[in-house]
Scaffold this active site. Structure first.
Site, PDB file in Angstrom:
ATOM      1  CG  ASN A 198       3.482   4.936   5.032  1.00 61.44           C
ATOM      2  OD1 ASN A 198       2.418   4.827   5.641  1.00 61.44           O
ATOM      3  ND2 ASN A 198       4.587   5.364   5.623  1.00 61.44           N
ATOM      4  NE  ARG A 214      -0.546   0.916   4.938  1.00 55.47           N
ATOM      5  CZ  ARG A 214      -0.020   2.080   5.304  1.00 55.47           C
ATOM      6  NH1 ARG A 214      -0.003   3.102   4.476  1.00 55.47           N
ATOM      7  NH2 ARG A 214       0.528   2.202   6.507  1.00 55.47           N
ATOM      8  CG  ASP A 218       5.453   8.928  10.818  1.00 51.84           C
ATOM      9  OD1 ASP A 218       5.200   9.164   9.621  1.00 51.84           O
ATOM     10  OD2 ASP A 218       4.792   8.121  11.497  1.00 51.84           O
TER      11      ASP A 218
END
Length: 291
Positions: A101, A99, A204
């Site tokens: 991100n 998927r 992140d």
């Protein structure tokens, strides 16, 4: 510095903040909640997506891109939230079980998209990442896809130096931020460790300010770390959320940081909120997709 929640909305996995300066609008997503959100003034619009959505980026053509599990789509922003009109732009990563991100546009308006093994169950539950099947892809305005990296774990942070010769990129599975030289033909050179593992969570998403410093959200670290251009800690900004996921500079003067976050087992009251924070330096603006 005063932190506050921007809205009452709480995401399962808030991510991908994008500030659109021409319309003074904030775009972001709830990946696990399958929602694309836009805030203009005090009004929040929500488009319910049919799949997990990792990015929501406006286009020069007037619509927006959403990165869904099955591909990158155009979203008609005039379509209703419960019945969004979607048109496939491209499928960047053909790897089954992956998927999207992280996604962001470079200064030329090309979309850079990082993918990973899907780690979200159908009901939003966490699934383990057991393989490094992710990649990094560049999508041009004509939907042409160029693969750039393979074998990635959890891609996060996509930022470029002002002269467009350097890419800053994180792999959260390595707990490391990397630096890549970008060749004239657009390919990437060998990765160099720019900021390695740190006790304050894992890297992140990030934003770059006008001085070339990078503000990195620290998953499970309850903070942002501002890093100097040569990869050293300049300051740590404590946050009232367990899992900050990304940040972007916005507001009329680009001196407001908008910080997305995720729910966590600690259940802090602001987990999943979008936070706003006034800072003392302006940020670099976001770029719309050129198509």
């Amino acid at each position: 510095m005063t932190l506050k929640a921007l809205t009452q909305h709480r995401a399962r996995l808030g991510e991908g903040p994008f500030w659109d300066a021409p319309t003074q609008a904030l775009y972001w997503v709830d990946i696990a909640g399958k929602q694309a959100l836009r805030l203009i003034g005090a009004n929040v619009q929500i488009w319910e997506m049919p799949e997990h959505v990792s990015a929501f980026i406006p286009c020069e053509s007037g619509d927006a891109l959403v990165a869904l599990s099955s591909g990158v789509y155009r979203l008609d922003l005039d379509s209703p939230g419960l019945e969004p009109r979607l048109t496939l732009l491209c499928m960047a990563d053909p790897q089954p079980g992956n998927r999207p991100n992280e996604a962001r546009c470079d200064a030329q308006g090309r979309l850079w998209l990082g993918t990973m093994q899907n780690n979200i169950g159908e009901n939003g539950e966490d699934l383990p990442v057991t393989r490094r099947s992710g990649g990094l892809f560049r999508i041009d305005r004509d939907a042409r896809v160029t693969p750039l990296l393979r074998g990635l774990g959890i891609p996060n942070t996509l930022l470029w130096s002002d002269d467009a010769t350097t890419l800053f990129f994180a792999d959260s599975l390595d707990a490391t931020l990397y630096r890549y030289f970008i060749h004239a033909d657009g390919n990437l050179d060998t990765a160099y460790v720019w900021f390695g593992p740190d006790k304050r969570g894992v890297p992140d998403g990030s934003a770059m300010d006008a001085e070339g410093y990078i503000w990195n959200a620290r998953w499970d670290g309850s903070c942002l770390i501002r890093l100097t251009p040569d990869g050293h800690v300049d300051r740590i900004i404590e946050l009232p959320v367990s899992r900050p996921t990304s940040c972007v500079f916005g507001g009329e003067d680009l001196k407001t940081l908008y910080i997305t976050s995720a729910a966590s087992p600690l259940n802090h009251p602001l987990d999943g909120a979008v936070l706003s924070l006034r800072v003392d330096v302006a940020g670099n603006p976001c770029t719309r997709f050129a198509g």
